[in-house]
Write a protein that holds these residues in place. Structure first.
Motif, PDB file in Angstrom:
ATOM      1  N   ILE A   4       0.843  -1.200   0.000  1.00  0.00           N
ATOM      2  CA  ILE A   4       0.000   0.000   0.000  1.00  0.00           C
ATOM      3  C   ILE A   4       0.878   1.249   0.000  1.00  0.00           C
ATOM      4  N   LEU A   7       2.282   1.766  -3.513  1.00  0.00           N
ATOM      5  CA  LEU A   7       1.289   2.321  -4.432  1.00  0.00           C
ATOM      6  C   LEU A   7       1.007   3.793  -4.124  1.00  0.00           C
ATOM      7  N   LEU A  13      -3.040   5.312  -5.663  1.00  0.00           N
ATOM      8  CA  LEU A  13      -4.199   5.088  -4.797  1.00  0.00           C
ATOM      9  C   LEU A  13      -4.837   6.425  -4.433  1.00  0.00           C
ATOM     10  N   ALA A  52      -6.485  -9.053  -7.931  1.00  0.00           N
ATOM     11  CA  ALA A  52      -5.723  -7.842  -7.643  1.00  0.00           C
ATOM     12  C   ALA A  52      -4.954  -7.339  -8.863  1.00  0.00           C
ATOM     13  N   SER A  88      -9.739   0.204  -7.356  1.00  0.00           N
ATOM     14  CA  SER A  88      -8.279   0.248  -7.157  1.00  0.00           C
ATOM     15  C   SER A  88      -7.929   0.046  -5.692  1.00  0.00           C
ATOM     16  N   ARG A  91      -8.472  -3.641  -4.855  1.00  0.00           N
ATOM     17  CA  ARG A  91      -7.377  -4.445  -5.410  1.00  0.00           C
ATOM     18  C   ARG A  91      -6.128  -4.321  -4.544  1.00  0.00           C
ATOM     19  N   ALA A  92      -5.840  -3.084  -4.122  1.00  0.00           N
ATOM     20  CA  ALA A  92      -4.656  -2.858  -3.284  1.00  0.00           C
ATOM     21  C   ALA A  92      -4.782  -3.567  -1.937  1.00  0.00           C
ATOM     22  N   ALA A  96      -2.274  -6.512  -0.863  1.00  0.00           N
ATOM     23  CA  ALA A  96      -1.505  -6.257   0.359  1.00  0.00           C
ATOM     24  C   ALA A  96      -1.801  -7.325   1.407  1.00  0.00           C
ATOM     25  N   TRP A 128       0.402  -0.417 -12.561  1.00  0.00           N
ATOM     26  CA  TRP A 128       0.876  -1.192 -11.417  1.00  0.00           C
ATOM     27  C   TRP A 128       2.074  -2.076 -11.765  1.00  0.00           C
TER      28      TRP A 128
END
Length: 390
Positions: A4, A7, A13, A52, A88, A91-92, A96, A128
């Motif tokens: 996280i 990103l 994010l 993801a 998004s 997915r993160a 994670a 990503w």
């Protein structure tokens, strides 16, 4: 790896918005989901990785739905903050969570590793790409160490360091006998033989008993110390021998695995169907060879195994091309998996499900299809749904 955070640093994010409070809730959701990936949602791990990575995966898929549920538990007003599920962000959280679970469970890591490799090869990763590549590298390194331990063990001779017995340099074992020494001094203190004789005669039996008792105490102390040293030596020797035996067993197992893998590749013979792969149709050999190698290999296999699988299937099938639709009849004979979404390649071959990884009608080389099936079989086993190694 703080996925996280990675990103966020790349501004991928933006849905989180401003404020540490939101970030704390997102991290809390990922941590909560990671614990479930280690427990009751373990079978979801391979699907979570695909969800993801897939930019087009919908919020209704099982992993993202679970991520949304965990996020809502941390952030009660999340549904008011977004008109639609924040894909998004979900997915993160999902990826994670898998990454965190993988830090605590090597089998979760290996299952994710198999699925991540397929996802990165078959799906567009867009913005990503860099953090996903970093995660793949981290998992690659961890799996490589595990494979190396099983397939290239340290030689036994390098582990042979025998224990030693502690040295005892003192000439005697000191025993507390001050009273006995004082009594002996009193016997001779008068200087008169008659007095000495009469005094010694009356206390001689007790004096000898005292001397013997002191000897017994000294002998017991010596025996106790010897036993302690022997016990320590035997314990350390046993530990060293167990290490040596374990190293020897690992070396034997490594040799066995290599031998069986090469025998399987050279003979191109199916131990489950009891026929040569060249006698099977392209769709059959693709499925059967993948399953045979899966049964032959431990939970984590070296990349060379996939290379050999591709070569065996390519030669036996005449370099044929095959689709998921064509694999379906043969794949139906394999042990059933889960019905989680998004579907893996193996899931699609065993059902009417569609997978983003490969269109049902698209044809790929049979050798490549076998590798994808093998990875899914390995990931299933690692996540608690596959066949035990035979």
């Amino acid at each position: 790896m703080d996925l996280i955070g990675e990103l966020l640093q790349r501004r991928l994010l933006t849905e989180i918005g401003e404020g540490e409070e939101r970030l704390t809730m997102v991290r809390g959701a990922a941590l909560s989901l990671s614990k479930r990936f280690e427990g009751d949602l373990r079978s979801l791990v391979p699907h979570a990785v695909v969800a993801a990575v897939d930019e087009d995966c919908g919020a209704e898929s099982d992993p993202l739905a679970q991520a949304y549920q965990e996020l809502a538990a941390q952030w009660e007003t999340v549904r008011n903050a977004f008109d639609e599920p924040p894909l998004s962000l979900l997915r993160a959280i999902t990826l994670a969570a898998v990454a965190t679970a993988a830090e605590n469970d090597s089998n979760v890591l290996a299952a994710g590793w198999y699925s991540l490799r397929t996802a990165l090869e078959e799906l567009p990763v867009g913005s990503w790409a860099e953090p996903l590549s970093d995660l793949a590298k981290t998992w690659d390194d961890a799996v490589w160490k595990r494979v190396e331990g099983a397939w290239s063990p340290v030689s036994v001779s390098s582990k042979v360091t025998m224990p030693s017995v502690s040295k005892f340099d003192d000439d005697r074992i000191k025993v507390s006998a001050a009273a006995l020494r004082e009594e002996a001094a009193n016997f001779v203190s008068s200087g008169n033989w008659n007095t000495f004789a009469s005094t010694l005669m009356s206390g001689y039996t007790a004096h000898v008993d005292s001397l013997v008792s002191v000897s017994e105490v000294a002998a017991a102390a010596a025996l106790r110390r010897s036993n302690e040293d022997l016990r320590a030596f035997a314990g350390e020797l046993g530990r060293k021998l167990r290490e040596i035996l374990a190293a020897q067993e690992n070396a034997i197992e490594s040799t066995r695995l290599r031998g069986e893998l090469l025998w399987w590749q050279r003979t191109a013979f199916s131990p489950t169907r009891r026929v040569g792969y060249s006698d099977l149709k392209p769709a059959e050999v693709t499925v059967v060879a993948a399953y045979d190698l899966h049964l032959l290999m431990p939970e984590v296999a070296p990349l060379a195994a996939e290379h050999l699988l591709s070569g065996v299937v390519t030669e036996a099938s005449g370099n044929a091309e095959i689709s998921i639709e064509g694999l379906a009849p043969a794949a139906g004979n394999l042990p059933a998996g889960s019905e989680h979404t998004p579907a893996l390649v193996l899931d699609a071959a065993q059902s009417e499900a569609r997978t983003q990884l490969l269109a049902r009608e698209s044809e790929i080389k049979a050798g490549r299809a076998a590798v994808l099936l093998f990875r899914d079989l390995q990931a299933r086993r690692l996540s608690g749904l596959g066949s035990d190694k035979s």
